[in-house]
Design a protein around this motif. Sequence first.
Motif, PDB file in Angstrom:
ATOM      1  N   VAL B 233       0.816  -1.215   0.000  1.00 56.22           N
ATOM      2  CA  VAL B 233       0.000   0.000   0.000  1.00 56.22           C
ATOM      3  C   VAL B 233       0.848   1.262   0.000  1.00 56.22           C
ATOM      4  CG1 VAL B 233      -2.009  -1.084   1.049  1.00 56.22           C
ATOM      5  CG2 VAL B 233      -0.279  -0.033   2.503  1.00 56.22           C
ATOM      6  N   HIS B 247      -0.217   6.958   2.985  1.00 62.60           N
ATOM      7  CA  HIS B 247      -1.358   6.052   3.072  1.00 62.60           C
ATOM      8  C   HIS B 247      -1.923   6.076   4.494  1.00 62.60           C
ATOM      9  CE1 HIS B 247      -3.843   2.477   2.715  1.00 62.60           C
ATOM     10  NE2 HIS B 247      -3.637   2.512   1.412  1.00 62.60           N
ATOM     11  N   CYS B 284     -10.437  -0.689  -2.451  1.00 62.26           N
ATOM     12  CA  CYS B 284      -9.294  -0.718  -1.540  1.00 62.26           C
ATOM     13  C   CYS B 284      -9.625  -1.602  -0.341  1.00 62.26           C
ATOM     14  CB  CYS B 284      -8.991   0.706  -1.079  1.00 62.26           C
ATOM     15  SG  CYS B 284      -7.792   0.786   0.245  1.00 62.26           S
ATOM     16  N   ARG B 293     -11.896   7.711   3.728  1.00 58.42           N
ATOM     17  CA  ARG B 293     -12.553   6.976   2.667  1.00 58.42           C
ATOM     18  C   ARG B 293     -13.408   7.857   1.764  1.00 58.42           C
ATOM     19  NH1 ARG B 293     -15.212   3.473   6.105  1.00 58.42           N
ATOM     20  NH2 ARG B 293     -16.863   5.000   6.378  1.00 58.42           N
ATOM     21  N   CYS B 297     -13.502   4.523  -3.221  1.00 55.56           N
ATOM     22  CA  CYS B 297     -12.555   3.592  -2.592  1.00 55.56           C
ATOM     23  C   CYS B 297     -13.134   2.182  -2.509  1.00 55.56           C
ATOM     24  CB  CYS B 297     -12.207   4.063  -1.189  1.00 55.56           C
ATOM     25  SG  CYS B 297     -11.299   5.598  -1.167  1.00 55.56           S
ATOM     26  N   PRO B 301     -10.050  -0.325  -7.114  1.00 49.61           N
ATOM     27  CA  PRO B 301      -8.774  -0.490  -6.403  1.00 49.61           C
ATOM     28  C   PRO B 301      -7.781   0.595  -6.810  1.00 49.61           C
ATOM     29  CG  PRO B 301      -9.020  -2.161  -8.114  1.00 49.61           C
ATOM     30  CD  PRO B 301     -10.290  -1.379  -8.109  1.00 49.61           C
ATOM     31  N   PRO B 302      -7.155   1.242  -5.831  1.00 47.12           N
ATOM     32  CA  PRO B 302      -6.171   2.280  -6.160  1.00 47.12           C
ATOM     33  C   PRO B 302      -4.844   1.651  -6.574  1.00 47.12           C
ATOM     34  CG  PRO B 302      -6.354   2.048  -3.789  1.00 47.12           C
ATOM     35  CD  PRO B 302      -7.316   1.069  -4.386  1.00 47.12           C
ATOM     36  N   CYS B 315      -3.569   4.806  -2.878  1.00 39.72           N
ATOM     37  CA  CYS B 315      -4.653   5.443  -2.139  1.00 39.72           C
ATOM     38  C   CYS B 315      -5.305   6.503  -3.027  1.00 39.72           C
ATOM     39  CB  CYS B 315      -4.103   6.086  -0.865  1.00 39.72           C
ATOM     40  SG  CYS B 315      -5.384   6.806   0.161  1.00 39.72           S
ATOM     41  N   TRP B 316      -6.640   6.551  -2.989  1.00 40.34           N
ATOM     42  CA  TRP B 316      -7.359   7.573  -3.763  1.00 40.34           C
ATOM     43  C   TRP B 316      -7.317   8.929  -3.072  1.00 40.34           C
ATOM     44  CZ3 TRP B 316      -7.724   6.346  -8.430  1.00 40.34           C
ATOM     45  CH2 TRP B 316      -8.113   5.068  -8.864  1.00 40.34           C
TER      46      TRP B 316
END
Lengths: 642, 333
Positions: B233, B247, B284, B293, B297, B301-302, B315-316
């Motif tokens: 991640v 993250h 995610c 969030r 999300c 998937p990011p 991560c978005w």
Amino acid sequence: MDAVSTPTVRPKPGGRSGLRLLVRNRLAAFGLVLLAVLLLVALLTPLLPLPDPDATAPADRLLPPGTPGHWLGTDHLGRDLLSRLLWGSRVSIAVGVSATLVAAFFGSLIGLVAGYAGGRVDNLLMRSIDLVMAFPYILLALTIVAVLGPGLLNALYAIAVVNIPFFARNIRGVTLGLARREFVAAARLSGARPATLLFGEILPSVWPTIVVTMSTTLGWMILETAGLSFLGLGAQPPQADLGSMLGEGRKLLFTAPHVSIIPGVMIFLLVISVNLLGDGVRDYLDPRLKAGALTAPVAATAVQRDRPADRADGSEGPDPLLSVAGLQTEFHQGDRIHRAVGGVDLVLHPGERLGLVGESGSGKSVTALSLLRLVPTPPGIIVGGEIRFAGRDTLGLSARELRQLRGGRVSYIFQDPLSTLHPLFPVGDQLVEALHTHQDLSSGKARQRAVELLEKVQIPGAQQRMRAYPHELSGGMRQRVCIAMALANRPDLVVADEPTTALDVTVQAQILELLRSLAAEQNSAVLFITHDFGVVSELCDRVAVMYAGRIVEQGPTEEVLSAPAHPYTAKLIECVPVLGESDRKVEAIPGLPPAVDELPAGCHFADRCPFAEDQCRRGELALENIGRDRAARCRKPLWSEA
Amino acid sequence: MTAISTTKLTRIFGGGTTFTGRHRPAVHALLDVSLDVAEGDTLGIVGETGCGKSTLARLLVGLDEPTSGKIRLGGKEVRTRGRWDRRERARQIQYVFQDPGSSLNPRKTLQHALEAPLRRLVGLDAGRRRERLAELMEAVGLRRDFLPRYPHELSGGQAQRVAIARALAAEARYLVLDEPVSALDVSVQAQVLTLLSRLREQLGLTYLFISHDLSVVENVSDKVAVMYFGRVVELGDRRHLFQAPRHPYTELLMRSAPRLGQRHIRAETKPAELPDPTNPPAGCAFANRCPRRLPKCRTHPPALEGGPTGTLAACWNPLPSADAETLSSKPVG
């Protein structure tokens, strides 16, 4: 075949002590002696002045025992019974032992391969074994002999084949566990081939099981040989063998009982001696039994205080909740005395949180267990000191009074909730039981209270989780249940022994917060045992550092961590990497802590201490006050108020 | 030069159908993990139970086979077919297990454990082996008279030294260290960490250092990868990653880790559990626990993407680097 190949078991590692252990077990020793005598006689038979066992003498038939020249009498053909008995025993033992060896060889081989290979090979091999086991074994043996024809050698094969499944199953189970162990993976990475792994790495650990299985089956094998011979399928006339002698005597049971009773007694003696010895060997080789599973510990640690407790006098302020003075707990194992706790003094006030920090073997857990005498006896004994909880000496309490305290006013939380929760009961039932033991509640009330407790420790869906078994919960959830249980009876003192060590950091953070807030809410004091200074900083007002069975430093957490007085504390802090201080150099402490069965004189840390002088290695060191609420056991503390 | 490199490494346990035709649940232990470790560097891998860090380690050393994806060691792609390939690989990369006690055969002497790779992988004769054993024992700081002893006669730290010596015996230049100090006491942990850093410098080793302990990873690593639920991640330079995590999971780990002399933990308010590995979420995996969030999300998937500091985060809605200041911990009281 000769009877020389008997597997009289000599335990391999440390043979002498093993033999001594075996001899200490009286029944096993009796078996050993009996078997040794029988084997010796069987071995010496050809040298003894005995008449020919097969020579018939119709004139002397059925002589009773005690007849001169025929001490055990004669059978229906006038053959000397003593001679036949000894020669027959030779045959029976040889067949029994050979069958055991054959069965052990093939059975173990199948078990090893099946357990190691796993998957399809395992399935194929073990299902075939199941097939063999599905037949009644005597029927199978009879069938084999029927196909091969009667005779001693064929009886041997039959008995061996019938017993292969027993070995295969036992050995497969052990191999299965071993084959997935890390040392096997490590050996594979060292370049070992499958055969080397199986026979070089795994087999040595399977040996004890093979030996134990052999020693417990040998008796059976001798009986089964006798059984087949009795049915006329084993030894053929005129050859003597215990089973065939029994068979021949059967017809004369009422007219000449000695003809069948004498071989019967021999079979009995042989089998009983083998079985007694086998049990002894198993007790010696089975690690679980050796670890003391056979000695049930008593309800409370034995107390043998011959040293008077030096009562800490003149303690100012309010009465402490818990005061420990000069606590000494020892483990007596053989001639060795492990002084796990060598004089610990502690004071804990209501609502206070004290961290007891130390490395493994420092005696921190034993100290915690000694408080309510939970150290198993044997081998643990409390040999000195005084523990006062709420004004009462717990070392003088009866077992009943101790039970009332345990889980009531004092509760424990341990590192591994999986081993402290009962695996076969839902967690809700276990909570309710904890409540019932100490409170007079109706069962509806108790369940309601249990749900409240689970909600309190933030278990989602508490009502449903009441019915969950421990294995259905994650590690964090299980520890929450344990905390709920520990807090169920509003204890004055919670002893938490590394409760977060097995948990992930994010879960640990939650458990620590939970413990802190709940303890504060109920005003419970906490004795928190850990090896982690970070956790101590987070949770504890005061900290006590233990080394080799003693507290070496005590004081308020922030003060001790920012200005340690004892060199050990200082060095230990330098060992810990701190997040966010990546440039901090980690400094190791050279050497290892001393073994608690050979503690040096003077300061136990002197050998590893950079500041040690000759005076440090002499005399007894006391935990001395070096400032307000701070104490250190050191002649040259790094910090003091003066 | 890249020493260890993985491309979209994936490992799925189970799956397929049983012979009665039922579907076996498939567990995604590792999903699309791409990592590069430069020669002489240490890549730290952080994550909690079940994040796939040990699966990754086992794939790298060849104790397990990937479902898909590639592993390259020293620039060459690893083949897993013949025995010869496996030996070649064992001479390149070795594994140090978490529990030194169980990674040594309890019924064999240390000499046996250390000689095995010398004989089987390096192919030394008896005389050379004896010399090499002496060198190895000296390298890890143990006396030679330990050689005829059995593992139970050693303390945890000594056993871990032997395990390290065994990894060195194969002359491997890459070591996968799977929680090598977690089972050790604090003072012994420091001894082993010091030993590892000395060996890295002396022998020019490359480490993949797996641990759940952020402070240890920060102490030994050049680069750090944070794993969650089988995926990487966050990946980046140690200093940037720990000073300004992007993250939210990394940030959660950091504020959950207790620190010596500080009282700063801020735990999640609700107990969190990992998603069901047999039925992984579409978006995610951390979304359920994430305070930052966004609606997408849960559905998308990011991918790992770079930020201002060069740290990659999947991560978005990553943390802005300005948050770094608020992270620096408060002192006690």
